[in-house]
Scaffold this active site. Structure first.
Site, mmCIF file in Angstrom:
data_model
loop_
_atom_site.group_PDB
_atom_site.id
_atom_site.type_symbol
_atom_site.label_atom_id
_atom_site.label_comp_id
_atom_site.label_asym_id
_atom_site.label_seq_id
_atom_site.Cartn_x
_atom_site.Cartn_y
_atom_site.Cartn_z
ATOM 1 C CE LYS A 101 -3.794 1.972 2.837
ATOM 2 N NZ LYS A 101 -3.071 3.296 3.425
ATOM 3 N N GLY A 162 -7.919 9.542 10.020
ATOM 4 C CA GLY A 162 -7.615 9.464 11.736
ATOM 5 C C GLY A 162 -8.960 10.783 12.099
ATOM 6 C CB ALA A 188 -7.936 8.046 5.017
ATOM 7 N N GLY A 189 -10.827 7.975 6.824
ATOM 8 C CA GLY A 189 -11.444 8.730 7.307
ATOM 9 C C GLY A 189 -13.269 8.271 7.877
ATOM 10 C CG ASN A 210 -6.647 1.557 12.084
ATOM 11 O OD1 ASN A 210 -5.997 2.645 13.176
ATOM 12 N ND2 ASN A 210 -5.869 0.018 12.413
ATOM 13 C CB THR A 211 -9.537 5.847 13.469
ATOM 14 O OG1 THR A 211 -7.927 6.359 13.475
ATOM 15 C CG2 THR A 211 -9.301 7.014 14.782
#
Lengths: 261, 393
Positions: A101, A162, A188-189, A210-211
């Site tokens: 990635k 994040g 992301a996001g 993830n976050t």
């Protein structure tokens, strides 16, 4: 839900086939998170920050990743194409396989991807036989260049890393879904299951998160919620969104049916 | 006590004038930092200003100033809650472990508060390359992958080449090599980067130039602007990251903290790729001087500063000093700090049993826990100890 599975709806990347469309991001790791993502959300791909790997040493995140999942090492820490290429090669030497990635960032405050350097690195790494999944700011021309450069998928950001702000770039991601033949994976996001579901409804091939899970009060339960949301969104996409959902009012009988031929 | 001529101000050199061989860079960052510091009146901020700062999505220098003000003190708990959320959002549960390695305590500076100062009668020592290797091997055996190399300021005893040799040795054992050595020119930073170092931390001590003049009486360190511009030269030399700190307690700690934050903020704006980190030291007792003690910076004030750094620059690394007690450090990780030292010895040659020529330490530490003990403490807080969080490319 089961109907989705029965019709062999799979995701193929770099010659590998996956039944799960949930990818666990690597920003915030813990043993609990990885276990939950694999066991409760069905993740088959887990990203790995090469900078965090500590092969043979203490607290190596590689120790936490189950052997049956596909590793997706990322090049976080790279500030240009040269550095990304070096990190990708390092990942391969560490035995992480050929998937990479690509993350290239030159701003530590916003962590936005550098699209121009990403195109350069994609070209070089794909020539070296890597399966390149580039993280990018959603721009149609850049996506086309990445296809030309040999990318295996396109990974546009939904919102800053994040931020948990969801699909801030929704309209631009939709353009990529419409125009690019490669799998589009939102990276992301994505902070809530509903946002992951929305992305899947739009037709993206997979979602990375993830976050949103890592910082949840109950990590395993949130992992499960993401897994369900992604499956629901995919099923909705395959079912083709209904009239109300897709474009507002539409009569059930054709308005022009009275016309005689 | 021997006569010290620099105690008479007439015998001191101009602390604002560069010495020969000190590189002068074209930059207005220092002027901007000092202007912000001089304009800052901590007492001018109100509760409403602090509330506005707490509610802001992206915090401005004015918000930062409010968070450092006395008006923010009653809202420390709210600051802590917000800081915890920001830390988790940016860093998750990860806490990086590292240790400092002092390779030489020879020093030509005369800084009145420092245990290494040239007039302080301590046992001086310097590790030779074999000694450095021995120490690093002992540290690496604890599992650590992140090392910070420190020296006193003496170009004759610890030359740039000597530090470079230490960096090369460190690269054999560690993933991350940081430096906390005397300020250098851009080309020297570039050389040390090639030797394997990627991070440079420089403690400005105080940004109050008048106070700085009274505390740094002799040696290269006396030259205030050369020190302020060290981080910028390090970035120009190719270092990945730079660290900032004021030694809180030397001057008005709120104004010094503001200047530290502004220094980091301005450099990140100018060099967006730079990784930014803060250290948060306050004065500790030193050998042979009972008058040097932390005075007005108690734990509550220190915590306010740390939290203000986190809320102002949520993406910045924050290191919590071994000068603080274990109970304080363990609570600050996860809340704001992202990096914690372990197995610390601030003397020379204290890590490996074989070291014979041991030099005295720079200051007294409050947390002498080993790497396994700190690791266990991190885990006990529900956090994840990380040995490596960077990559040298």
């Amino acid at each position: 839900m089961e109907a989705v599975m029965e019709c062999n709806d799979t995701l193929t990347l770099g010659g590998k086939t996956f039944s799960s469309r949930f990818i666990l991001g690597s920003g915030k790791y813990s043993l609990d998170l990885i276990r939950a993502a694999v066991d409760r959300a069905g993740a088959q791909i887990v990203t790995l920050a090469v900078r965090r790997a500590n092969p043979g040493g203490a607290d190596d995140i590689l120790d936490y990743i189950p052997k049956e999942v596909t590793l997706l090492p990322n090049t976080s820490g790279a500030r240009n194409a040269d550095e990304a290429v070096r990190i990708a090669r390092l990942a391969r030497e560490m035995g992480c396989g050929d998937f990479v990635k690509l993350e290239i960032m030159r701003d530590t405050r916003y962590l936005l991807p550098d699209n121009a350097e990403t195109i350069r690195a994609t070209e070089r790494l794909s020539h070296e036989g890597f399966v390149v999944l580039p993280y990018m700011y959603p721009d149609l021309y850049v996506a086309r260049d990445l296809v030309e450069a040999g990318a295996a998928a396109i990974m546009p950001l939904g919102a800053p890393i994040g931020s948990n702000r969801g699909l801030s770039t929704r309209d631009f991601i939709q353009i990529l879904v419409n125009e690019i033949k490669l799998p589009i994976i939102v990276d992301a996001g994505i902070g809530r299951p509903s946002q992951a579901c929305e992305a899947m409804e739009m037709g993206v091939a997979a979602v990375m998160a993830n976050t949103g899970i890592a910082t949840a009060g109950d990590v395993p339960l949130m992992a499960e919620a993401f897994g369900l949301a992604i499956r629901a969104g995919r099923a909705a996409y395959l079912a083709r969104l209904g009239r109300v959902l897709s474009c507002g009012g539409e009569a059930s009988d054709p308005l022009t049916g009275f016309v005689r031929s | 006590m021997k006569h010290i001529r620099e105690l008479d101000p007439r015998n001191r050199i101009d602390h604002m004038a560069y010495l020969p061989d000190m590189e002068v860079i074209d930059s207005d960052v220092m002027e901007q930092v000092l202007a912000a510091q001089q304009a800052y009146t901590p007492e001018a901020f109100s509760t409403a200003d602090v509330r506005e700062a707490l509610a802001a999505g992206t915090r401005t220098p004015r918000h930062f100033a409010a968070l450092l003000s006395p008006a923010a003190d009653p809202m420390l708990e709210e600051m802590a809650r917000l800081a915890t959320a920001e830390t988790q959002r940016w860093f998750g549960n990860a806490v990086t472990l590292f240790t400092p390695l002092y390779i030489s305590n020879y020093c030509e500076n005369y800084c009145v508060y420092c245990g290494f100062n040239r007039h302080n009668r301590i046992h001086r020592a310097k590790l030779d390359p074999a000694g450095i290797d021995r120490e690093m091997r002992a540290i690496a055996a604890t599992g650590l992958q992140d090392i910070l190399i420190l020296t006193g300021e003496s170009r004759s005893s610890s030359s740039v080449e000597y530090i470079g040799e230490a960096c090369r040795l460190a690269r054999k054992y560690f993933r991350a090599v940081g430096l906390e050595v005397y300020p250098l020119n851009t080309e020297e930073y570039a050389y040390l980067h090639q030797c394997g170092a990627d991070y440079v931390t420089v403690f400005q001590e105080t940004y109050d130039s008048d106070r700085y003049e009274q505390l740094h009486l002799a040696g290269h360190k006396r030259i205030f602007p050369y020190r302020v511009n060290a981080q910028e030269r390090a970035l120009r030399g190719g270092m990945r990251g730079v660290g900032f700190a004021a030694l809180l307690g030397l001057s008005d700690f709120r104004k010094d903290a503001l200047a530290t934050g502004m220094h980091a903020w301005l450099l990140q704006k100018k060099y967006p790729h730079a990784e930014i980190a803060f250290s948060c030291p306050r004065l500790r007792p030193i050998i042979n001087d009972d008058t040097i003690n932390p005075k007005d910076v108690h734990e509550r004030q220190l915590l306010q500063v740390i939290l203000a750094y986190r809320l102002f620059m949520p993406f910045a690394g924050i290191t919590i000093s071994t000068r603080e007690r274990a109970g304080f450090r363990d609570h600050v990780i996860g809340m704001a700090a992202t990096k914690i030292s372990a197995g610390v010895d601030v003397g020379i040659g204290g890590h490996s049993d074989e070291s014979s020529d041991r030099g005295d330490g720079q200051f007294e530490i409050s947390d002498g826990r080993s790497v396994p003990e700190v690791r266990a403490a991190v885990l006990a807080r529900g956090l994840q100890p990380v040995m490596s969080d960077t990559i040298y490319v």
